[in-house]
Design an enzyme around this catalytic site. Structure first.
Site, PDB file in Angstrom:
ATOM      1  CB  VAL A  15      46.676  42.103  35.349  1.00 24.12           C
ATOM      2  CG1 VAL A  15      46.650  41.390  34.007  1.00 24.12           C
ATOM      3  CG2 VAL A  15      47.993  41.856  36.065  1.00 24.12           C
ATOM      4  CD  GLU A 131      52.273  33.228  26.675  1.00 23.14           C
ATOM      5  OE1 GLU A 131      52.049  32.506  25.707  1.00 23.14           O
ATOM      6  OE2 GLU A 131      53.265  33.083  27.409  1.00 23.14           O
ATOM      7  CB  ILE A 138      58.373  36.429  28.132  1.00 22.04           C
ATOM      8  CG1 ILE A 138      59.293  37.534  28.650  1.00 22.04           C
ATOM      9  CG2 ILE A 138      59.127  35.478  27.223  1.00 22.04           C
ATOM     10  CD1 ILE A 138      60.484  37.019  29.454  1.00 22.04           C
ATOM     11  N   GLY A 189      54.000  48.041  40.303  1.00 14.81           N
ATOM     12  CA  GLY A 189      52.938  47.051  40.087  1.00 14.81           C
ATOM     13  C   GLY A 189      53.448  45.635  39.949  1.00 14.81           C
ATOM     14  CD  GLU A 192      51.899  37.646  42.324  1.00 13.44           C
ATOM     15  OE1 GLU A 192      50.723  37.288  42.399  1.00 13.44           O
ATOM     16  OE2 GLU A 192      52.417  37.992  41.251  1.00 13.44           O
ATOM     17  CE  LYS A 207      55.523  34.473  37.663  1.00 10.65           C
ATOM     18  NZ  LYS A 207      56.289  35.682  37.976  1.00 10.65           N
ATOM     19  N   GLY A 304      54.110  43.875  35.638  1.00 10.18           N
ATOM     20  CA  GLY A 304      53.632  45.239  35.396  1.00 10.18           C
ATOM     21  C   GLY A 304      52.416  45.249  34.475  1.00 10.18           C
TER      22      GLY A 304
HETATM   23  P1  NAP Z   1      45.722  43.414  41.993  1.00  9.01           P
HETATM   24  O1  NAP Z   1      46.255  44.686  41.458  1.00  9.01           O
HETATM   25  O2  NAP Z   1      45.814  43.142  43.445  1.00  9.01           O
HETATM   26  O3  NAP Z   1      44.198  43.305  41.534  1.00  9.01           O
HETATM   27  C1  NAP Z   1      43.351  42.282  41.969  1.00  9.01           C
HETATM   28  C2  NAP Z   1      41.935  42.633  41.552  1.00  9.01           C
HETATM   29  O4  NAP Z   1      41.064  41.572  41.914  1.00  9.01           O
HETATM   30  C3  NAP Z   1      41.393  43.904  42.218  1.00  9.01           C
HETATM   31  O5  NAP Z   1      40.715  44.676  41.287  1.00  9.01           O
HETATM   32  C4  NAP Z   1      40.414  43.372  43.257  1.00  9.01           C
HETATM   33  O6  NAP Z   1      39.312  44.224  43.512  1.00  9.01           O
HETATM   34  C5  NAP Z   1      39.932  42.099  42.571  1.00  9.01           C
HETATM   35  N1  NAP Z   1      39.429  41.132  43.530  1.00  9.01           N
HETATM   36  C6  NAP Z   1      40.093  40.572  44.554  1.00  9.01           C
HETATM   37  N2  NAP Z   1      39.270  39.733  45.225  1.00  9.01           N
HETATM   38  C7  NAP Z   1      38.064  39.801  44.608  1.00  9.01           C
HETATM   39  C8  NAP Z   1      36.805  39.210  44.837  1.00  9.01           C
HETATM   40  N3  NAP Z   1      36.607  38.379  45.864  1.00  9.01           N
HETATM   41  N4  NAP Z   1      35.797  39.511  43.992  1.00  9.01           N
HETATM   42  C9  NAP Z   1      35.984  40.354  42.958  1.00  9.01           C
HETATM   43  N5  NAP Z   1      37.153  40.942  42.697  1.00  9.01           N
HETATM   44  C10 NAP Z   1      38.171  40.676  43.510  1.00  9.01           C
HETATM   45  O7  NAP Z   1      46.406  42.163  41.274  1.00  9.01           O
HETATM   46  P2  NAP Z   1      47.157  42.131  39.872  1.00  9.01           P
HETATM   47  O8  NAP Z   1      48.583  42.527  40.078  1.00  9.01           O
HETATM   48  O9  NAP Z   1      46.352  42.799  38.849  1.00  9.01           O
HETATM   49  O10 NAP Z   1      47.211  40.545  39.629  1.00  9.01           O
HETATM   50  C11 NAP Z   1      46.074  39.848  39.160  1.00  9.01           C
HETATM   51  C12 NAP Z   1      46.507  38.447  38.747  1.00  9.01           C
HETATM   52  O11 NAP Z   1      47.512  38.555  37.750  1.00  9.01           O
HETATM   53  C13 NAP Z   1      47.133  37.609  39.867  1.00  9.01           C
HETATM   54  O12 NAP Z   1      46.817  36.261  39.667  1.00  9.01           O
HETATM   55  C14 NAP Z   1      48.627  37.825  39.665  1.00  9.01           C
HETATM   56  O13 NAP Z   1      49.398  36.772  40.173  1.00  9.01           O
HETATM   57  C15 NAP Z   1      48.677  37.847  38.157  1.00  9.01           C
HETATM   58  N6  NAP Z   1      49.834  38.509  37.586  1.00  9.01           N
HETATM   59  C16 NAP Z   1      50.148  39.773  37.954  1.00  9.01           C
HETATM   60  C17 NAP Z   1      51.228  40.403  37.352  1.00  9.01           C
HETATM   61  C18 NAP Z   1      51.635  41.798  37.716  1.00  9.01           C
HETATM   62  O14 NAP Z   1      52.658  42.246  37.207  1.00  9.01           O
HETATM   63  N7  NAP Z   1      50.901  42.488  38.552  1.00  9.01           N
HETATM   64  C19 NAP Z   1      51.961  39.724  36.370  1.00  9.01           C
HETATM   65  C20 NAP Z   1      51.593  38.423  36.009  1.00  9.01           C
HETATM   66  C21 NAP Z   1      50.530  37.830  36.620  1.00  9.01           C
HETATM   67  P3  NAP Z   1      39.508  45.692  44.166  1.00  9.01           P
HETATM   68  O15 NAP Z   1      40.335  46.472  43.184  1.00  9.01           O
HETATM   69  O16 NAP Z   1      38.139  46.237  44.270  1.00  9.01           O
HETATM   70  O17 NAP Z   1      40.199  45.478  45.460  1.00  9.01           O
HETATM   71  N1  HSE Z   2      54.883  39.289  41.225  1.00 10.63           N
HETATM   72  C1  HSE Z   2      55.267  38.796  39.955  1.00 10.63           C
HETATM   73  C2  HSE Z   2      56.716  39.183  39.673  1.00 10.63           C
HETATM   74  C3  HSE Z   2      54.358  39.342  38.898  1.00 10.63           C
HETATM   75  O1  HSE Z   2      57.267  40.022  40.380  1.00 10.63           O
HETATM   76  O2  HSE Z   2      57.301  38.638  38.733  1.00 10.63           O
HETATM   77  C4  HSE Z   2      54.572  38.681  37.577  1.00 10.63           C
HETATM   78  O3  HSE Z   2      54.166  37.359  37.607  1.00 10.63           O
END
Ligand code: NAP
Ligand code: HSE
Length: 428
Positions: A15, A131, A138, A189, A192, A207, A304
């Site tokens: 993200v 959001e 969405i 992507g 979680e 959610k 994603g």
């Molecule tokens: P991700 O790909 O695992 O990325 C997490 C990021 O946080 C990485 O860059 C990581 O650093 C960094 N991080 C973790 N611990 C840290 C710390 N102690 N200090 C500084 N940075 C730290 O996760 P993501 O999928 O982007 O998700 C991020 C958030 O968005 C989560 O809350 C997730 O639930 C939410 N979300 C994700 C999606 C999705 O589709 N992926 C959708 C909706 C919501 P490094 O890269 O250096 O390891």
């Molecule tokens: N892991 C979550 C999913 C990311 O699959 O819907 C979006 O919140």
């Protein structure tokens, strides 16, 4: 020259990197829509060396997200690290204490700590926007807090986890095993950091609890969500449900009743021909019902990089425009503590079980159902080579209490060759 809105972005994963890309690629568009430039002052992640596919050389770097959150050149702390506690919560609290607005995609943190965080933010005159935390791209939080603010919301329902929907639909359409499909979801992507949050139904439960708080003016109450993941659903269930004209979905339903607030996130069967039944892949669908508006259906990518970053940017632009809405749509101290209520409305159920292949086995099961006041709508016994007979029953409408009574009764018959699977059939 208008004053730029200065962001500090913590988390540069799926993200976070997506957000940086949009800000770099759409600077003019964002400035026009926001009425001011949106710029990144500094970023933070665990590894400074990692290649994230974006140029970060123009930004400051902080190893510690708390230091990032409190920098003088940061107006908005954008929390994209994840995790209900730890650095995400510490940095969010630090940002609020320092008078910064917060944009986050972190449903886990808000589902567990939303009330104190909202109270702290509002006491400081700050906003928390989330959001991206619900249903990816969405705009459902905005729809509830703003578009439907003139309604008494009667029900919130939907498929809110892209990973689970991807796994359930892809297993069926491609005939692939769970492990292979899970790996595909990972590459897209969707997952979680701890994927048990996805397949255990917890992420979708977070959610639903957030939407319920906005919809019903109540404090977020995640511990009261009736929760079940997709772990017990087999390819056999998916195929047998399809035979009977149903799809299996991890479905959330929340409504306020005379007994209290119902919140459940459980696997359900829905008619294959219904809009929810036709939902494929990582797509989410949220159905909102209001007394004046009737039913609204929102459908789109639930996870994603692009869709989630799109939702983060919508919050950032709102802050840049000066739009300030209470976290859950009304002042946090005015949110009520709802009485949790178990869903009691009757529904038909799908039952799958393996019976010992001996005379009278099926009759014993039918007798238990009859004794529990449950009427059979449809029943099938499948061909088999093994000494156990796969049986599928669809009941007429019954209550969960009657069903639990029957499930206990099945145990006592001595004819079960495996634990029965019972899934509610939802009218959608
Ligand atoms: P991700 O790909 O695992 O990325 C997490 C990021 O946080 C990485 O860059 C990581 O650093 C960094 N991080 C973790 N611990 C840290 C710390 N102690 N200090 C500084 N940075 C730290 O996760 P993501 O999928 O982007 O998700 C991020 C958030 O968005 C989560 O809350 C997730 O639930 C939410 N979300 C994700 C999606 C999705 O589709 N992926 C959708 C909706 C919501 P490094 O890269 O250096 O390891
Ligand atoms: N892991 C979550 C999913 C990311 O699959 O819907 C979006 O919140």
């Amino acid at each position: 020259m208008t004053t730029p809105l200065r962001l500090g972005i913590a988390g540069l994963g799926t993200v976070g990197a997506g957000v940086v890309k949009i800000i770099q690629q759409r600077a003019n568009l964002l400035a026009q829509r926001s009425g001011r430039p949106v710029v990144i002052s500094a970023v933070s992640a665990r590894s400074r060396a990692k290649d994230r596919g974006v140029d970060l050389t123009a930004y400051g770097w902080e190893d510690d997200p708390v230091a990032l959150a409190t920098r003088d050149d940061v107006d908005v702390f954008v929390e994209l690290m994840g995790g209900s506690d730890g650095p995400a919560k510490a940095a969010t609290e630090a940002a609020i204490a320092a008078g910064k607005d917060v944009v986050t995609a972190n449903k886990a943190m808000l589902a567990l700590h939303g009330q104190p965080l909202a109270e702290a933010a509002e006491a400081q005159g700050c906003v928390i926007r989330f959001e991206a935390a619900v249903a990816g791209g969405i705009p459902v939080v905005k729809a509830l807090t703003e578009g439907l603010a003139g309604n008494q919301i009667t029900r919130v329902m939907g498929v809110m986890n892209g990973t689970c929907n991807y796994i359930l639909t892809r297993m069926e359409s491609a005939g692939l095993p769970y492990d292979e499909v899970f790996e595909e979801a990972n590459k897209l992507g969707y997952l979680e950091a701890d994927p048990t949050l996805d397949v255990g139904g917890i992420d979708a439960g977070h959610k639903l609890a957030l939407l319920a708080a906005i919809a019903f003016g109540t404090r977020v109450d995640f511990p009261s969500v009736e929760l079940e993941g997709i772990g017990r659903i087999t390819i056999e269930d998916i195929r047998r449900a399809a035979d009977m004209g149903f799809k299996i979905k991890l479905l959330g339903v929340s409504q306020m009743t005379g007994r209290g607030l119902e919140q459940r996130m459980t696997p359900c069967l829905v008619p294959a021909s219904s809009p929810l039944g036709q939902l494929e892949g990582g797509t989410n669908m949220v159905v909102l019902e209001g007394d004046n508006v009737g039913q609204i259906v929102l459908r789109g990518a639930g996870a994603g990089e692009g869709p989630t970053a799109s939702a983060v940017m919508s919050d950032v632009i709102d802050v840049a425009r000066g739009i300030r809405v209470s976290t859950f749509g009304q002042p946090a101290p005015s949110l009520e503590q709802a009485r949790p209520a178990r869903a009691t409305a009757a529904a038909p159920y799908y039952l799958r079980m393996d019976l010992l292949d001996k005379p009278g086995a099926l009759a014993k099961i039918a007798t238990v159902l009859g004794d529990s006041g449950i009427s059979i709508d449809r029943m099938r016994q499948y061909g088999h080579d093994e000494p156990k007979a796969p049986v599928l029953i669809v009941t007429h409408k019954t209550t969960r209490d009657a069903l639990d009574h029957a499930l206990k009764g099945f145990d006592a018959t001595g004819v079960l060759a495996s634990d029965p699977v019972a899934i509610r059939i939802e009218a959608v």
